[in-house]
Design a protein around this motif. Structure first.
Motif, PDB file in Angstrom:
ATOM      1  N   ALA A 102       1.183  -0.727  -0.161  1.00 30.38           N
ATOM      2  CA  ALA A 102       0.128   0.243  -0.503  1.00 30.38           C
ATOM      3  C   ALA A 102       0.897   1.408  -0.136  1.00 30.38           C
ATOM      4  CB  ALA A 102      -0.824  -0.085   0.680  1.00 30.38           C
ATOM      5  N   ASP A 103       1.701   1.364   0.757  1.00 28.06           N
ATOM      6  CA  ASP A 103       2.661   2.315   0.943  1.00 28.06           C
ATOM      7  C   ASP A 103       3.810   2.624  -0.775  1.00 28.06           C
ATOM      8  OD1 ASP A 103       2.117   2.480   3.354  1.00 28.06           O
ATOM      9  OD2 ASP A 103       4.398   2.671   4.834  1.00 28.06           O
ATOM     10  N   LEU A 104       3.788   2.031  -1.052  1.00 31.39           N
ATOM     11  CA  LEU A 104       4.672   1.698  -2.320  1.00 31.39           C
ATOM     12  C   LEU A 104       3.979   2.684  -3.579  1.00 31.39           C
ATOM     13  CD1 LEU A 104       7.107  -1.550  -2.978  1.00 31.39           C
ATOM     14  CD2 LEU A 104       7.886   1.182  -3.096  1.00 31.39           C
ATOM     15  N   THR A 105       2.828   1.728  -3.245  1.00 34.00           N
ATOM     16  CA  THR A 105       1.302   2.388  -4.732  1.00 34.00           C
ATOM     17  C   THR A 105       1.608   3.821  -4.363  1.00 34.00           C
ATOM     18  OG1 THR A 105       0.389  -0.371  -4.208  1.00 34.00           O
ATOM     19  CG2 THR A 105      -0.674   1.684  -5.575  1.00 34.00           C
ATOM     20  N   ALA A 106       0.625   4.002  -2.968  1.00 33.86           N
ATOM     21  CA  ALA A 106       0.708   5.113  -2.799  1.00 33.86           C
ATOM     22  C   ALA A 106       1.904   6.280  -3.216  1.00 33.86           C
ATOM     23  CB  ALA A 106       0.735   5.710  -1.557  1.00 33.86           C
ATOM     24  N   PHE A 107       3.074   5.951  -2.568  1.00 32.18           N
ATOM     25  CA  PHE A 107       4.689   6.693  -3.003  1.00 32.18           C
ATOM     26  C   PHE A 107       4.172   6.441  -4.274  1.00 32.18           C
ATOM     27  CE2 PHE A 107       8.825   7.370  -3.823  1.00 32.18           C
ATOM     28  CZ  PHE A 107       9.370   7.988  -3.211  1.00 32.18           C
ATOM     29  N   LEU A 108       4.129   5.781  -5.454  1.00 31.13           N
ATOM     30  CA  LEU A 108       4.475   5.002  -7.032  1.00 31.13           C
ATOM     31  C   LEU A 108       3.196   6.781  -7.449  1.00 31.13           C
ATOM     32  CD1 LEU A 108       5.233   2.392  -7.453  1.00 31.13           C
ATOM     33  CD2 LEU A 108       7.173   4.334  -7.647  1.00 31.13           C
ATOM     34  N   ALA A 109       1.999   6.805  -6.983  1.00 30.78           N
ATOM     35  CA  ALA A 109       1.280   7.762  -7.814  1.00 30.78           C
ATOM     36  C   ALA A 109       1.602   8.638  -7.384  1.00 30.78           C
ATOM     37  CB  ALA A 109      -0.211   6.782  -6.901  1.00 30.78           C
ATOM     38  N   ALA A 110       1.615   8.997  -6.225  1.00 30.19           N
ATOM     39  CA  ALA A 110       2.517  10.656  -6.345  1.00 30.19           C
ATOM     40  C   ALA A 110       3.179  11.095  -6.634  1.00 30.19           C
ATOM     41  CB  ALA A 110       2.547  10.434  -4.149  1.00 30.19           C
ATOM     42  N   PHE A 166       4.274   9.524  -9.904  1.00 32.75           N
ATOM     43  CA  PHE A 166       4.166  10.254 -10.901  1.00 32.75           C
ATOM     44  C   PHE A 166       3.222  11.411 -11.080  1.00 32.75           C
ATOM     45  CE2 PHE A 166       4.443   5.076 -12.031  1.00 32.75           C
ATOM     46  CZ  PHE A 166       6.054   4.935 -11.587  1.00 32.75           C
ATOM     47  N   ARG A 167       2.583  11.856 -10.568  1.00 34.55           N
ATOM     48  CA  ARG A 167       1.696  12.649 -10.598  1.00 34.55           C
ATOM     49  C   ARG A 167       1.755  13.361 -11.065  1.00 34.55           C
ATOM     50  NH1 ARG A 167      -0.758  12.085  -5.254  1.00 34.55           N
ATOM     51  NH2 ARG A 167      -2.336   9.508  -6.213  1.00 34.55           N
ATOM     52  N   GLN A 168       3.829  14.247 -10.925  1.00 34.18           N
ATOM     53  CA  GLN A 168       3.420  15.100 -11.147  1.00 34.18           C
ATOM     54  C   GLN A 168       4.904  14.838 -11.995  1.00 34.18           C
ATOM     55  OE1 GLN A 168       6.358  15.136  -7.140  1.00 34.18           O
ATOM     56  NE2 GLN A 168       5.908  17.252  -6.987  1.00 34.18           N
ATOM     57  N   ARG A 169       3.686  14.513 -13.184  1.00 33.61           N
ATOM     58  CA  ARG A 169       4.295  14.589 -14.022  1.00 33.61           C
ATOM     59  C   ARG A 169       5.152  15.885 -15.495  1.00 33.61           C
ATOM     60  NH1 ARG A 169       1.389  11.108 -17.280  1.00 33.61           N
ATOM     61  NH2 ARG A 169      -0.006  10.019 -15.379  1.00 33.61           N
ATOM     62  N   SER A 170       4.154  16.880 -14.854  1.00 34.98           N
ATOM     63  CA  SER A 170       4.713  18.342 -15.218  1.00 34.98           C
ATOM     64  C   SER A 170       6.657  18.093 -14.787  1.00 34.98           C
ATOM     65  CB  SER A 170       4.175  19.519 -14.647  1.00 34.98           C
ATOM     66  OG  SER A 170       4.106  19.402 -12.910  1.00 34.98           O
ATOM     67  N   PRO A 220       4.029   3.899 -20.192  1.00 27.22           N
ATOM     68  CA  PRO A 220       3.718   4.924 -19.792  1.00 27.22           C
ATOM     69  C   PRO A 220       4.188   4.358 -18.144  1.00 27.22           C
ATOM     70  CG  PRO A 220       2.642   2.843 -19.536  1.00 27.22           C
ATOM     71  CD  PRO A 220       3.851   2.703 -20.616  1.00 27.22           C
ATOM     72  N   LEU A 221       3.658   5.443 -17.267  1.00 21.00           N
ATOM     73  CA  LEU A 221       4.286   6.045 -15.962  1.00 21.00           C
ATOM     74  C   LEU A 221       3.103   5.985 -15.307  1.00 21.00           C
ATOM     75  CD1 LEU A 221       7.711   8.454 -15.636  1.00 21.00           C
ATOM     76  CD2 LEU A 221       7.490   5.999 -15.250  1.00 21.00           C
ATOM     77  N   SER A 222       1.811   5.562 -14.909  1.00 18.34           N
ATOM     78  CA  SER A 222       0.519   5.686 -15.221  1.00 18.34           C
ATOM     79  C   SER A 222       0.620   5.017 -13.777  1.00 18.34           C
ATOM     80  CB  SER A 222      -0.514   5.032 -16.240  1.00 18.34           C
ATOM     81  OG  SER A 222      -0.112   3.357 -15.757  1.00 18.34           O
ATOM     82  N   GLU A 223      -0.622   4.905 -12.876  1.00 19.21           N
ATOM     83  CA  GLU A 223      -1.303   4.429 -11.760  1.00 19.21           C
ATOM     84  C   GLU A 223      -0.919   2.510 -12.052  1.00 19.21           C
ATOM     85  OE1 GLU A 223      -4.054   6.815  -9.677  1.00 19.21           O
ATOM     86  OE2 GLU A 223      -4.397   5.093  -8.766  1.00 19.21           O
ATOM     87  N   ALA A 224      -1.537   2.821 -12.726  1.00 20.63           N
ATOM     88  CA  ALA A 224      -1.062   1.268 -12.805  1.00 20.63           C
ATOM     89  C   ALA A 224      -0.351   0.508 -12.978  1.00 20.63           C
ATOM     90  CB  ALA A 224      -1.752   0.427 -14.416  1.00 20.63           C
ATOM     91  N   ALA A 225       0.856   0.609 -13.888  1.00 19.26           N
ATOM     92  CA  ALA A 225       2.434   0.213 -13.664  1.00 19.26           C
ATOM     93  C   ALA A 225       3.129   1.229 -13.160  1.00 19.26           C
ATOM     94  CB  ALA A 225       3.257   1.385 -14.841  1.00 19.26           C
ATOM     95  N   GLY A 226       1.832   1.960 -11.840  1.00 23.61           N
ATOM     96  CA  GLY A 226       3.339   1.776 -10.455  1.00 23.61           C
ATOM     97  C   GLY A 226       2.062   1.083  -9.082  1.00 23.61           C
ATOM     98  N   ARG A 227       1.070   0.507  -9.159  1.00 21.15           N
ATOM     99  CA  ARG A 227       0.782  -1.246  -9.157  1.00 21.15           C
ATOM    100  C   ARG A 227       1.124  -1.811  -9.176  1.00 21.15           C
ATOM    101  NH1 ARG A 227      -4.094   1.083  -9.567  1.00 21.15           N
ATOM    102  NH2 ARG A 227      -4.419  -0.035 -11.668  1.00 21.15           N
TER     103      ARG A 227
END
Lengths: 194, 194, 194, 194
Positions: free
Chosen positions: C84-92, C94-98, C172-179
């Motif tokens: 869970a921690d890792l998934t959240a960390f990666l999602a966060a 990846f979100r900074q794609r700008s 991709p650096l998507s949320e799915a990729a993070g999971r």
DNA sequence: ACATAATCGAGACGGTACGTCTGGTCTTTAC
DNA sequence: GTAAAGACCAGACGTACCGTCTCGATTATGT
């Protein structure tokens, strides 16, 4: 009744002299072309602002330094004849050859900056002309100068040759050259044959 | 007679002239002091490198521009007497008053940069001296110049007065001034009374 | 508690921020490759010297701009399980794609300039690693990580995949990729069967 | 039936190789950052135009030089187990440490230039991925890789860690590191416990 | 033989940004 | 208010490469 002083810290004479001395030193070390306000300030231990507060440009600093040093003025000789006076005057002038780089630098500046040019004329060049004019005036009173020769032109001839050689550096500014020039001026000033 | 060409793209004459023209234009518009290599390049539509490739400094560009323009040389007059020749020569010289800012700028540069000074002497000043020498040599052959007066000194007198006034700007460079100077030189060159 | 200040005009914070902002703007408009010190200075209304005074290269300016912007840091999640921690960390993350163009540009710079590379490592990359290390350390304490797996290697795996995709842009650096990545790390970290 | 040739002088193979060799030499001497087309041309005794005629950028020259040199390819090992194959593959890869500056330089270029990035991916990186994919595919057929682990992700992990360390230079790329990474991938690929 | 055509070395050319330098101005604290 | 210190904007300096261009010379093919 106290001599009215304006408020605030008075100008420091020590700083003024330090700046002039620094300018002179930089000049002899690196030459006029490499002179910078920054360099002068650094060597004098002064701020740039202090220089800009009192002098409009680096040339004015150098001019002040030159005038300061020129306390030992060229004495105006009086030997009784135009030729002797002129020869002595030119010899005395040529002897100050160490000033050449300074004079040349200031002249360059004057050529590029009309504002400084006026300073240079008024505070330096015209003074030298006056000294020479003294010699020629006396000669005129002795009748050594023909009435149809303007003294101002003779001054132009003397200083013209002098500066032209100073700038071009194509011919020596020796004592012999002084004698030759003096002879020519005397000849030009004298009475025409017929 | 070998037609060997060096390899590579040859120098573009069109570009060379564009740069000289741009330099001349900038000069008349802004004056020598404000002249920059950058500005010349921009106005000529040329790269800065192209200028630096062929001229060591901006002064050399201006010198070339001056020489290019001086195709319309001052003709050497021959009127039979020294006085007439000199008067004509000076009048022709003074007439090119538009060149004053250029000449003054180049002289300033020469004063600050010994390397350029030599260029200026060799490629410009000595040429002018030679023209004047031609006049004086002819006068000497006619016996108008005393044997104990060196012609080189007379040249220094003429150009000395000329440059001194050009630089100082304290006296006019009018035709009348030319006549007066010519008269003085004639008098100085002529035979002594006793 | 001494109030000693060094003399002279203090550095202007306003100018510093104007430069960083200008850098950020130029970056998003033109991209890192087209970034120039000249452009930043012009947009910031600053002199080039001011930039060179405080930053050794344009990359350092951009790095500062990035760190300035990263005040809004990625928070370190704590959800009780590594996955869970890792998934959240990666999602966060990846979100900074700008930030992608900035990161990529800085990495390019680091690859070409070893001096900047150290700055980039010490001031940015190691900080991110530390954040991830926090998550993994907690998981280790919970016994979720096998003793024969070095945490540093796991960090390399996570950031290795992340950067590799950031650079290559082939996946991709998507949320799915993070999971998916989180799952793989959990699996790699976990106890071996036999 | 002769292979139709177009008219004109054909491309010189000797020149092509001289350029690639010069690029390689410059690279090892000065590093990628200091590489210039001008320098390559000079060292190769070639004209700049010749380079621009055949390669769009210096990076493409270097890429060609790299591919030329990589005739001695990394052989794909086949030892019967994933762990053995991976260890051997990584050891072979790490052994080419001399290529590091080249790879890093090309990656930097790819980051800054999207057009070259595609070249780099298609002509180099994807080739390497394919080699690794061969190993992993065989392992999958042997049942060594769990069905819920995508092989592409495993490739990303291996090359991710590899490139991350290549770029960051914060951890060694030793044979021991290869064994550790191989072990981790095997573990991640293998069946889950419960 | 001789035109045609593309390549090659060489190097000039218009540009652009570099990092440095100096000029003048402004903003601090100390006196 | 003067002074030292030094940051600041501005802008030219001379250099380095870029990618393009124009040369003469060379080397092939197609008459």
């Amino acid at each position: 009744m106290t001599g009215d002083r304006q408020p605030g810290r008075p100008r420091s004479e020590a700083v003024r002299q330090a700046i002039l001395a620094a300018a002179a030193d930089e000049l002899t070390e690196k030459g006029y072309a490499a002179l910078t306000v920054e360099g002068i300030a650094a060597r004098a231990g002064a701020g740039k602002q202090t220089i800009y507060r009192w002098w409009p440009s680096k040339a004015d600093v150098v001019l002040d330094a030159l005038l300061e040093a020129a306390a030992s003025r060229i004495s105006i000789p009086d030997n009784g004849t135009l030729r002797a006076d002129l020869t002595a005057f030119l010899a005395a002038t040529f002897r100050q050859r160490s000033q050449r780089p300074i004079l040349v630098g200031l002249m360059a500046e004057a050529l590029l900056d009309p504002v400084f040019a006026q300073q240079f004329r008024d505070r330096f060049l015209f003074g030298r002309r006056a000294a020479l004019r003294g010699i020629l005036d006396r000669a005129a009173q002795r009748g050594e100068i023909s009435a149809d020769v303007r003294i101002e032109l003779l001054i132009d001839v003397v200083y013209g040759v002098l500066w032209y050689r100073l700038l071009l550096d194509h011919a020596p500014l020796s004592e012999a050259a002084g004698r030759e020039l003096a002879a020519l001026v005397v000849r030009a000033a004298g009475q025409q044959v017929s």
